[in-house]
Design an enzyme around this catalytic site. Structure first.
Site, short mmCIF file in Angstrom:
data_model
loop_
_atom_site.label_atom_id
_atom_site.label_comp_id
_atom_site.label_asym_id
_atom_site.label_seq_id
_atom_site.Cartn_x
_atom_site.Cartn_y
_atom_site.Cartn_z
CB CYS A 1 62.73 12.74 15.91
SG CYS A 1 62.48 12.52 18.10
CG HIS B 1 63.17 16.75 15.12
ND1 HIS B 1 62.64 16.39 14.47
CD2 HIS B 1 63.29 16.19 16.31
CE1 HIS B 1 61.82 15.90 15.14
NE2 HIS B 1 62.08 16.10 16.58
N1 LIG Z 1 60.23 14.53 18.74
C1 LIG Z 1 60.10 12.79 18.22
O1 LIG Z 1 59.99 12.59 17.28
C2 LIG Z 1 60.18 12.47 19.41
C3 LIG Z 1 60.17 10.75 19.36
C4 LIG Z 1 58.89 10.09 21.30
N2 LIG Z 1 58.29 10.63 21.40
C5 LIG Z 1 60.25 10.83 22.52
O2 LIG Z 1 60.10 11.72 23.84
O3 LIG Z 1 61.28 10.20 22.10
#
Ligand SMILES: NC(=O)CC[C@H](N)C(=O)O
Length: 488
Positions: free
Chosen positions: A331, A416
């Site tokens: 992510c 995830h």
């Molecule tokens: N869950 C995450 O790692 C989010 C990644 C990033 N902050 C987004 O909102 O896209």
């Protein structure tokens, strides 16, 4: 039935896991149990089946209770994006941001949401086990509190306070907690639980007797330190339990400790795999030397990328990629691997250069993606979840990897929870180990990750059954706070 609030003398006293243990213990008795935390502050969250986002701990507690996790179990989730600003999730959906100074004004609406939600939840379950946050002795927050005593007052809940004896000073913390509470709040205080105890409980007994006498509240029991009970931590990375345990594997994994790491529970399943050692690090030498490096999720991709560069970690990652040594970005970590990141949403930074290790371009949109995607990799089923504003598009040639890409030894996915899938995790580790030049293969007969989580929840419930005065616990849940207790 009334219900219960489990508070703590401090953060990390073990409230979440004690709550999970109590949920499972009650569920074993045939009761329909729901967990509840009015407001959680955490960047470790989970997507429920209905697409709502809740704190990871409430998701785990629902699993402990054997019920479907839902938004109502954690109606307010604050996800800190910086030291002064939190992203607010209410009833599972984005609800704006809150500056630290706005807590007093911004909270009233949130309190109403939390109270209404608990009132409704109580109509659907036999018992709702509420978890407090931080400590009820944070009396500076009392006026706007709807998580600790404020919640207990509203619903007339008996409150048990968990103290962490491993941290030390537990008797003083218990006594001091009660002494700092108003008379009204002390009336709800029903008893104590000592947690994380190692050693001979006989030595502790005189202290417990005295504290019961002084406070006029019983100690319901002393829960032992439970080795190996650490998954699904509420705090991203900071409290990852496995970081405290000797792992002794031959395959070394370094997880980069971003200041704003999110959903870092992704790496729990790696730490649980026999023969794999996982370490958190911000050290470029460790990033160079490890067999595998994981860049976890981040609540602030662009800021954490800048941090990565300032620490010399970006160079270390490039060196790895050039040498064909594996890097996995998840992510936010995956977004950083891109050639370019366009973000007017999360950081407002506009267009910034990424690490350029994957042929992708990322752009952020105001629309948040919350989902539970599924896919396959090399024939292995993968169930996952996703929480992000940024999306990556291919900007060149690469091999598809789940929803993302792999170029040489660099792997990235927005998803995830992929590593919780046993077949996928073991196959990917085997391939990544080969890239790192390490011989590693899964141990035959090693338990799957879901089974491990279940056994952890069972051990927590067993500890509740064995070490707590469960008759008193049930009486409190049924009849509410004790009448006429001592006031300090
Ligand atoms: N869950 C995450 O790692 C989010 C990644 C990033 N902050 C987004 O909102 O896209």
């Amino acid at each position: 039935m009334s219900g219960l609030l489990i508070a703590g003398t401090t953060s990390d006293a073990g409230k979440s896991l004690v709550t999970a243990g109590v949920c499972r213990w009650l569920a074993r008795r045939g009761l329909r149990v729901a967990p509840f935390k009015a407001q959680n502050m955490s960047n470790n969250s989970m997507v429920c089946a209905d697409g709502s986002e809740i704190g990871r701990a409430q998701w785990l507690q629902a699993r402990a209770a054997g019920v479907e996790p839902e938004a109502a179990m954690n109606p307010v989730l604050l996800k800190p994006g910086s030291d002064h600003r939190s992203h607010v999730i209410a009833l599972g959906k984005p609800f704006g941001t809150l500056e630290a100074g706005e807590y007093a004004t911004g909270r009233q609406g949130l309190a109403r949401i939390a109270f209404d939600t608990l009132a409704e939840l109580r109509t659907r379950f036999d018992v709702v086990v509420c978890e407090g946050a931080g400590s009820p002795a944070e009396i500076n927050l009392r006026a706007g509190d709807y998580v600790n005593m404020g919640l207990a007052r509203r619903f007339g809940l008996p409150v048990l306070v968990v103290g962490d004896i491993d941290r030390g000073g537990v008797l003083a913390a218990m006594y001091g907690t009660q002494a700092l509470l108003s008379h009204e709040d002390q009336e709800l205080l029903a008893g104590w639980i000592v947690n994380k105890f190692r050693g001979d409980v006989g030595l502790l007994r005189p202290g417990l007797d005295r504290i019961a006498e002084l406070t006029g509240r019983p100690v319901l029991g002393v829960l032992p330190w439970l080795d190996g009970v650490w998954i699904d931590s509420e705090d991203a990375l900071a409290a990852a339990g496995w970081a405290r345990e000797e792992q002794g594997g031959t395959l070394n994994v370094a997880v980069v400790r971003f200041p704003r790491a999110s959903n870092a529970t992704d790496v729990d399943a790696l730490a649980a795999e026999p023969g794999v050692s996982v370490r958190l690090t911000a050290d470029p030498d460790a990033v160079r030397a490890s067999d595998i490096v994981v860049l976890p999720g981040s609540r602030s991709t662009v800021d954490d990328l800048a941090w990565l560069r300032s620490r010399g970690l970006a160079e270390a990652l490039s060196d790895r990629a050039a040498a064909g040594r594996p890097v996995l970005g998840i992510c936010g970590g995956y977004q950083m691997l891109a050639r370019e990141i366009h973000d007017e949403v999360e950081s407002g930074a506009g267009t910034v250069a990424g690490l350029g290790l994957l042929p992708t371009k990322v752009s952020f949109s105001t629309e948040k993606v919350l989902g539970r995607p599924a896919g396959t990799w090399r024939g292995h089923q993968v169930q996952a979840y996703e929480i992000h504003h940024g999306s990556a598009l291919a900007d060149g040639e690469a091999e598809p990897f789940l929803d993302g890409w792999r170029a040489g030894s660099v792997w990235g996915t927005t998803w995830h929870g992929t590593l919780d899938n046993d077949g996928f995790r073991r196959a990917w580790l085997t391939e990544a180990a080969a890239q790192a030049g390490v011989t590693w293969s899964p141990s035959p007969g090693a338990p799957g990750f879901a089974a491990l989580r279940e056994s952890m929840l069972d051990r927590l419930a067993d500890a509740v059954a064995e070490h707590l005065d469960t008759e008193l616990l049930l009486r409190l849940i049924r009849s509410g706070p004790p009448a006429g207790p001592r006031i300090l």
